[in-house]
Design an enzyme around this catalytic site. Structure first.
Site, PDB file in Angstrom:
ATOM      1  N   PRO A  63      24.935  33.640 -20.639  1.00 11.98           N
ATOM      2  CA  PRO A  63      24.540  32.536 -19.752  1.00 11.98           C
ATOM      3  C   PRO A  63      23.672  31.460 -20.396  1.00 11.98           C
ATOM      4  CG  PRO A  63      23.195  34.450 -19.310  1.00 11.98           C
ATOM      5  CD  PRO A  63      24.211  34.874 -20.339  1.00 11.98           C
ATOM      6  N   CYS A  64      24.266  30.674 -21.259  1.00 10.23           N
ATOM      7  CA  CYS A  64      23.536  29.604 -21.931  1.00 10.23           C
ATOM      8  C   CYS A  64      23.085  28.522 -20.952  1.00 10.23           C
ATOM      9  CB  CYS A  64      24.383  29.011 -23.056  1.00 10.23           C
ATOM     10  SG  CYS A  64      26.022  28.491 -22.533  1.00 10.23           S
ATOM     11  N   HIS A  65      23.717  28.456 -19.779  1.00 11.77           N
ATOM     12  CA  HIS A  65      23.299  27.462 -18.784  1.00 11.77           C
ATOM     13  C   HIS A  65      21.896  27.747 -18.252  1.00 11.77           C
ATOM     14  CE1 HIS A  65      25.063  30.735 -16.408  1.00 11.77           C
ATOM     15  NE2 HIS A  65      24.298  30.320 -15.408  1.00 11.77           N
TER      16      HIS A  65
END
Length: 171
Positions: free
Chosen positions: A140-142
């Site tokens: 989950p880079c967001h």
């Protein structure tokens, strides 16, 4: 490599997998063709599809699709999907391991991630690793934002990042 492309309320999404695990995810795009192009540019398309051989890859695709559809529909759930990150640099893999520890609905800064991997001055490099993440949502880079609280960047576009964070109740 095997792939699947499907439509969601958010747009067209693509997933590529090998027998080892999920190798790429293309976040929602307005057209199927745009997803096909992104999968090709990621080097995941070799002319095969999930309809032929490769039982393990087909199972990874099915599980990834179910996770993505549920996630984008606001029905978040934990996942236990293997990832195929073979060939990725060690630094990126370390960053992505830390990203997977960021809880749903929470955000952390690029600097926080840098400190977690033992490289406190590497916030920019962490941003680069986030931008190179081939499996967003699963890694989950967001959930990583700038130290000043602004969104920073996102390979899927800032509009999608903001929408994902709103979906999770993080902003």
């Amino acid at each position: 490599m095997h792939e699947t492309i499907f439509q969601t309320d958010w747009g067209w999404v693509g997933v590529a997998a090998s027998s080892r695990g999920v190798r790429a995810i293309v976040l929602p795009k307005p057209s199927r063709r745009a997803v096909e192009c992104d999968l090709q540019n990621a080097g995941t398309v070799d002319g095969t599809s999930s309809n032929g051989t490769g039982k393990a890859a087909a199972l990874h695709l099915k599980a990834a699709r179910a996770f993505i559809e549920a996630y984008l529909d606001g029905r978040a759930r934990p996942f236990n999907l293997p990832l195929d990150l073979e060939g990725q640099p060690r630094f990126r893999r370390k960053v992505w391991e830390v990203l997977q520890t960021i809880p749903y609905g929470r955000v952390r800064s690029y600097g926080w991630v840098a400190r977690k991997i033992g490289k406190p001055k590497a916030a920019r490099a962490v941003g680069g690793a986030c931008g190179a993440n081939p499996v967003p949502l699963l890694v989950p880079c967001h959930r990583v934002i700038a130290g000043d609280g602004s969104l920073g960047g996102f390979s899927g576009g800032l509009g999608v990042k903001k929408r994902l964070l709103k979906l999770e109740g993080a902003i």
